[in-house]
Design a protein around this motif. Structure first.
Motif, PDB file in Angstrom:
ATOM      1  N   GLU A 119       0.827  -1.216   0.000  1.00 33.18           N
ATOM      2  CA  GLU A 119       0.000   0.000   0.000  1.00 33.18           C
ATOM      3  C   GLU A 119       0.860   1.264   0.000  1.00 33.18           C
ATOM      4  OE1 GLU A 119      -2.491  -0.510   3.391  1.00 33.18           O
ATOM      5  OE2 GLU A 119      -3.920  -1.825   2.354  1.00 33.18           O
ATOM      6  N   THR A 120       2.027   1.183   0.625  1.00 28.39           N
ATOM      7  CA  THR A 120       2.893   2.363   0.722  1.00 28.39           C
ATOM      8  C   THR A 120       3.773   2.542  -0.506  1.00 28.39           C
ATOM      9  OG1 THR A 120       2.964   2.083   3.129  1.00 28.39           O
ATOM     10  CG2 THR A 120       4.645   3.516   2.127  1.00 28.39           C
ATOM     11  N   TRP A 121       4.338   1.434  -0.989  1.00 23.80           N
ATOM     12  CA  TRP A 121       5.358   1.512  -2.031  1.00 23.80           C
ATOM     13  C   TRP A 121       4.952   0.862  -3.350  1.00 23.80           C
ATOM     14  CZ3 TRP A 121       9.209   4.648  -0.615  1.00 23.80           C
ATOM     15  CH2 TRP A 121       9.464   4.813   0.756  1.00 23.80           C
ATOM     16  N   GLY A 122       3.856   0.142  -3.349  1.00 30.06           N
ATOM     17  CA  GLY A 122       3.427  -0.537  -4.566  1.00 30.06           C
ATOM     18  C   GLY A 122       3.947  -1.962  -4.642  1.00 30.06           C
ATOM     19  N   PRO A 123       3.367  -2.801  -5.522  1.00 26.31           N
ATOM     20  CA  PRO A 123       3.740  -4.219  -5.599  1.00 26.31           C
ATOM     21  C   PRO A 123       5.184  -4.456  -6.019  1.00 26.31           C
ATOM     22  CG  PRO A 123       2.282  -3.609  -7.415  1.00 26.31           C
ATOM     23  CD  PRO A 123       2.277  -2.468  -6.461  1.00 26.31           C
ATOM     24  N   GLN A 124       5.791  -3.515  -6.750  1.00 29.83           N
ATOM     25  CA  GLN A 124       7.174  -3.706  -7.184  1.00 29.83           C
ATOM     26  C   GLN A 124       8.159  -3.635  -6.017  1.00 29.83           C
ATOM     27  OE1 GLN A 124       8.105  -4.716 -10.035  1.00 29.83           O
ATOM     28  NE2 GLN A 124       6.258  -4.409 -11.259  1.00 29.83           N
ATOM     29  N   ALA A 125       7.695  -3.230  -4.850  1.00 25.88           N
ATOM     30  CA  ALA A 125       8.553  -3.163  -3.674  1.00 25.88           C
ATOM     31  C   ALA A 125       8.638  -4.504  -2.948  1.00 25.88           C
ATOM     32  CB  ALA A 125       8.059  -2.087  -2.716  1.00 25.88           C
ATOM     33  N   VAL A 126       7.954  -5.519  -3.482  1.00 25.00           N
ATOM     34  CA  VAL A 126       7.961  -6.861  -2.885  1.00 25.00           C
ATOM     35  C   VAL A 126       8.661  -7.818  -3.837  1.00 25.00           C
ATOM     36  CG1 VAL A 126       6.545  -8.772  -2.028  1.00 25.00           C
ATOM     37  CG2 VAL A 126       5.817  -6.399  -1.653  1.00 25.00           C
ATOM     38  N   ALA A 127       9.423  -8.764  -3.278  1.00 25.46           N
ATOM     39  CA  ALA A 127      10.088  -9.779  -4.094  1.00 25.46           C
ATOM     40  C   ALA A 127      10.125 -11.098  -3.337  1.00 25.46           C
ATOM     41  CB  ALA A 127      11.508  -9.339  -4.457  1.00 25.46           C
ATOM     42  N   PHE A 128      10.056 -12.185  -4.097  1.00 27.69           N
ATOM     43  CA  PHE A 128      10.243 -13.530  -3.548  1.00 27.69           C
ATOM     44  C   PHE A 128      11.517 -14.118  -4.156  1.00 27.69           C
ATOM     45  CE2 PHE A 128       5.411 -14.635  -3.000  1.00 27.69           C
ATOM     46  CZ  PHE A 128       5.286 -13.613  -2.092  1.00 27.69           C
ATOM     47  N   TYR A 129      12.309 -14.776  -3.328  1.00 31.21           N
ATOM     48  CA  TYR A 129      13.479 -15.510  -3.832  1.00 31.21           C
ATOM     49  C   TYR A 129      13.300 -16.971  -3.438  1.00 31.21           C
ATOM     50  CZ  TYR A 129      18.298 -16.619  -5.072  1.00 31.21           C
ATOM     51  OH  TYR A 129      19.419 -17.157  -5.663  1.00 31.21           O
ATOM     52  N   ALA A 130      12.922 -17.787  -4.436  1.00 33.92           N
ATOM     53  CA  ALA A 130      12.564 -19.180  -4.177  1.00 33.92           C
ATOM     54  C   ALA A 130      13.745 -20.104  -4.464  1.00 33.92           C
ATOM     55  CB  ALA A 130      11.340 -19.556  -5.010  1.00 33.92           C
ATOM     56  N   SER A 131      13.460 -21.403  -4.624  1.00 37.15           N
ATOM     57  CA  SER A 131      14.557 -22.367  -4.593  1.00 37.15           C
ATOM     58  C   SER A 131      14.217 -23.648  -5.319  1.00 37.15           C
ATOM     59  CB  SER A 131      14.866 -22.693  -3.120  1.00 37.15           C
ATOM     60  OG  SER A 131      15.593 -23.891  -2.997  1.00 37.15           O
ATOM     61  N   GLY A 132      15.231 -24.253  -5.928  1.00 33.39           N
ATOM     62  CA  GLY A 132      15.084 -25.581  -6.514  1.00 33.39           C
ATOM     63  C   GLY A 132      14.841 -26.661  -5.481  1.00 33.39           C
ATOM     64  N   GLN A 133      14.859 -26.291  -4.204  1.00 33.43           N
ATOM     65  CA  GLN A 133      14.541 -27.236  -3.137  1.00 33.43           C
ATOM     66  C   GLN A 133      13.044 -27.275  -2.826  1.00 33.43           C
ATOM     67  OE1 GLN A 133      17.492 -25.409  -3.103  1.00 33.43           O
ATOM     68  NE2 GLN A 133      18.522 -27.333  -3.495  1.00 33.43           N
ATOM     69  N   LEU A 134      12.258 -26.407  -3.444  1.00 38.84           N
ATOM     70  CA  LEU A 134      10.816 -26.418  -3.200  1.00 38.84           C
ATOM     71  C   LEU A 134      10.136 -27.524  -4.008  1.00 38.84           C
ATOM     72  CD1 LEU A 134       9.796 -22.638  -3.365  1.00 38.84           C
ATOM     73  CD2 LEU A 134      10.379 -23.994  -1.361  1.00 38.84           C
ATOM     74  N   LEU A 135       9.027 -28.010  -3.494  1.00 44.38           N
ATOM     75  CA  LEU A 135       8.175 -28.893  -4.275  1.00 44.38           C
ATOM     76  C   LEU A 135       7.497 -28.089  -5.382  1.00 44.38           C
ATOM     77  CD1 LEU A 135       6.454 -30.949  -1.433  1.00 44.38           C
ATOM     78  CD2 LEU A 135       8.401 -31.633  -2.836  1.00 44.38           C
ATOM     79  N   THR A 136       7.138 -28.764  -6.461  1.00 47.96           N
ATOM     80  CA  THR A 136       6.520 -28.072  -7.590  1.00 47.96           C
ATOM     81  C   THR A 136       5.250 -27.342  -7.161  1.00 47.96           C
ATOM     82  OG1 THR A 136       7.409 -29.752  -9.084  1.00 47.96           O
ATOM     83  CG2 THR A 136       5.628 -28.375  -9.932  1.00 47.96           C
ATOM     84  N   GLU A 137       4.446 -27.980  -6.303  1.00 50.09           N
ATOM     85  CA  GLU A 137       3.205 -27.351  -5.849  1.00 50.09           C
ATOM     86  C   GLU A 137       3.484 -26.065  -5.062  1.00 50.09           C
ATOM     87  OE1 GLU A 137       2.600 -31.763  -6.315  1.00 50.09           O
ATOM     88  OE2 GLU A 137       4.126 -30.460  -5.430  1.00 50.09           O
ATOM     89  N   ASP A 138       4.538 -26.085  -4.235  1.00 51.46           N
ATOM     90  CA  ASP A 138       4.894 -24.892  -3.465  1.00 51.46           C
ATOM     91  C   ASP A 138       5.376 -23.777  -4.393  1.00 51.46           C
ATOM     92  OD1 ASP A 138       4.332 -26.319  -1.155  1.00 51.46           O
ATOM     93  OD2 ASP A 138       6.391 -27.020  -0.938  1.00 51.46           O
ATOM     94  N   TYR A 139       6.194 -24.163  -5.361  1.00 56.14           N
ATOM     95  CA  TYR A 139       6.663 -23.219  -6.380  1.00 56.14           C
ATOM     96  C   TYR A 139       5.467 -22.541  -7.062  1.00 56.14           C
ATOM     97  CZ  TYR A 139      11.625 -23.228  -7.918  1.00 56.14           C
ATOM     98  OH  TYR A 139      12.946 -22.997  -8.096  1.00 56.14           O
ATOM     99  N   TYR A 140       4.492 -23.370  -7.444  1.00 58.14           N
ATOM    100  CA  TYR A 140       3.322 -22.850  -8.164  1.00 58.14           C
ATOM    101  C   TYR A 140       2.561 -21.853  -7.304  1.00 58.14           C
ATOM    102  CZ  TYR A 140      -1.101 -22.793 -10.730  1.00 58.14           C
ATOM    103  OH  TYR A 140      -2.215 -22.394 -11.421  1.00 58.14           O
ATOM    104  N   ALA A 141       2.357 -22.204  -6.038  1.00 60.69           N
ATOM    105  CA  ALA A 141       1.605 -21.320  -5.152  1.00 60.69           C
ATOM    106  C   ALA A 141       2.338 -20.000  -4.939  1.00 60.69           C
ATOM    107  CB  ALA A 141       1.355 -22.012  -3.813  1.00 60.69           C
ATOM    108  N   ALA A 142       3.651 -20.062  -4.764  1.00 57.66           N
ATOM    109  CA  ALA A 142       4.434 -18.838  -4.562  1.00 57.66           C
ATOM    110  C   ALA A 142       4.393 -17.967  -5.810  1.00 57.66           C
ATOM    111  CB  ALA A 142       5.876 -19.189  -4.200  1.00 57.66           C
ATOM    112  N   ASN A 143       4.543 -18.589  -6.973  1.00 57.95           N
ATOM    113  CA  ASN A 143       4.511 -17.847  -8.231  1.00 57.95           C
ATOM    114  C   ASN A 143       3.140 -17.202  -8.453  1.00 57.95           C
ATOM    115  OD1 ASN A 143       5.632 -17.097 -10.853  1.00 57.95           O
ATOM    116  ND2 ASN A 143       4.237 -18.615 -11.715  1.00 57.95           N
ATOM    117  N   LYS A 144       2.084 -17.948  -8.135  1.00 51.18           N
ATOM    118  CA  LYS A 144       0.717 -17.425  -8.299  1.00 51.18           C
ATOM    119  C   LYS A 144       0.471 -16.246  -7.373  1.00 51.18           C
ATOM    120  CE  LYS A 144      -4.118 -19.005  -8.217  1.00 51.18           C
ATOM    121  NZ  LYS A 144      -5.001 -20.193  -8.035  1.00 51.18           N
ATOM    122  N   LEU A 145       0.919 -16.360  -6.120  1.00 51.37           N
ATOM    123  CA  LEU A 145       0.746 -15.260  -5.172  1.00 51.37           C
ATOM    124  C   LEU A 145       1.483 -14.012  -5.635  1.00 51.37           C
ATOM    125  CD1 LEU A 145      -0.076 -13.993  -2.467  1.00 51.37           C
ATOM    126  CD2 LEU A 145       1.908 -15.142  -1.426  1.00 51.37           C
TER     127      LEU A 145
END
Length: 412
Positions: free
Chosen positions: A86-112
């Motif tokens: 709300e203060t800085w906009g969506p570009q102020a947020v980032a996720f750094y994920a991992s090849g250690q995640l399950l595919t389903e977790d990857y999908y959920a994080a990417n969708k969010l």
């Protein structure tokens, strides 16, 4: 006694594991029915049961250094992320994920991130090892797709390993190759690597080329396949620092082999010209017709346990889900499927530039999942400085104390 079929979380081979819980202890064995390993496990996979203890584990969420409940931690994370957006906009947020995640977790994080926060700033430690292979495949085929299988390795006449010490990094696949060679003495193995590694133990020919000269070797092979003289054998040998007769032997074996497969990994990918090297390999398979047939093709060996799964669901900043791109038809299709009006419209920050943006104060909140960038990213000191100054750092990790979690405001 309880048995569960699962997957080894170490290298990219993807070995099937049967875990048994008995008397409070966990033991493992290879899954004989799994197509990746057919019951084999390397020393790391065999010791998986020993990693299931609770010592050092993150057993409860932690907010600002204090243990708390899951509902409380999730509420705090949601509130603080909403405040940043709300203060800085969506570009102020980032996720750094991992090849250690399950595919389903990857999908959920990417969708969010892409679908509902509304920015594409989700990248992964797979960027460090697999992005060159992604670009190479997309250039050649229009899609990030690996056109080979493990069975192709076993059913080839010539197996070429480039920049890969598979004996150490993909040991179960390497043992499948060893067994296949024993069963087919006519099979030839070529190892292309500046170093003489353990993988060379089964090599009929080792080409210790000069570091960085791989593309020249394969461009020379392409020229010979096509019958041109712009990159002749003598020039290739000089460029690569190899005896001309060894280069000629490799070229002859590749051209005359009914089936040939090339396995390549970090020695090719982790280069300033890694994508071009990948395409040099792909091109010789396309030009020679050693492609789309059993025992043939350019085979990028994934470095991490689920780097390919993350790529399948769009877990890179320059991809949408299911190998789709930031193009009008794809954007419309993904937005309809997810039921969102907030879908990110342009690619986001990739791994290294993501942390540069944190250091500049442009990214105010980062969620790090299943990886330790304070150790694994280039210029770790700069990464630590960036995280120390970031207003909101969320870390999802099985261990409580890591180099990265020291900077976390919230740990899940």
């Amino acid at each position: 006694m309880n048995e569960t079929r699962t997957t080894c979380p170490y290298c990219g081979v993807g070995c099937g594991v049967v875990a048994r819980v008995e008397g409070g202890t966990v033991s493992v064995r290879g899954d004989e029915t799994h197509p990746a390993n057919l019951g084999r496990l390397c020393v790391k996979g065999s010791a998986l049961g020993e990693t299931t203890g609770l010592a050092g584990r993150l057993l409860r969420p932690v907010v600002d250094g204090e243990e708390t409940t899951w509902p409380q931690a999730l509420d705090v994370a949601g509130e603080r992320l909403r405040e940043v957006i709300e203060t800085w906009g969506p570009q102020a947020v980032a996720f750094y994920a991992s090849g250690q995640l399950l595919t389903e977790d990857y999908y959920a994080a990417n969708k969010l991130m892409k679908g509902f926060i509304g920015a594409a700033n989700i990248d992964t430690n797979s960027r460090l090892c697999m992005s060159s292979a992604v670009v190479g495949y997309k250039r050649a085929f229009g899609e990030d797709i690996v056109p080979c299988s493990y069975e192709d390795v076993e059913n080839s006449d010539l197996v070429v390993l480039v920049g890969s010490n598979a004996a150490w990094t993909h040991p179960v696949l390497y043992q499948r190759l060893v067994k296949a060679r024993q069963q087919n003495p006519a099979m030839k193995v070529v190892v292309i690597d500046p170093r003489k590694t353990a993988t060379c133990d089964i090599a009929d020919l080792h080409l210790p080329l000069l570091p960085g000269s791989d593309a020249g070797l394969f461009v020379g092979l392409l020229n010979m396949i096509q019958g041109t003289t712009e990159w002749p054998l003598a020039r290739v040998a000089e460029f690569c620092g190899l005896p001309a007769e060894d280069v000629g032997m490799f070229y002859d074996w590749f051209i005359t082999a009914p089936r040939a497969i090339t396995l390549y990994t970090m020695g090719i990918n982790q280069s300033s010209s890694g994508s071009d090297k990948c395409n040099a390999i792909i091109n010789v398979h396309l030009a020679s017709g050693k492609f789309a047939r059993p025992g043939c093709g350019p085979f990028s060996l994934t470095g991490q346990p689920n780097a390919m799964g993350g790529r399948e669901v769009g877990g890179l900043a320059n991809q949408l889900a299911a190998h789709m791109n930031f193009e009008p038809d794809d954007l419309s299709r993904v937005a309809r499927f997810w039921g969102t009006e907030r879908l990110a419209q342009t690619p986001g920050l990739m791994a290294v530039e993501l942390f540069d943006a944190i250091a500049r104060g442009e990214v105010k909140a980062v969620w790090i999942m299943g990886t330790n960038p304070a150790v694994s990213l280039p210029d770790s000191h700069a990464v630590c400085q960036a995280l120390a100054a970031c207003p909101l750092v969320i870390v999802s990790e099985v261990m409580r104390d890591t180099d990265t979690s020291r900077f976390a405001h919230i740990q899940f």
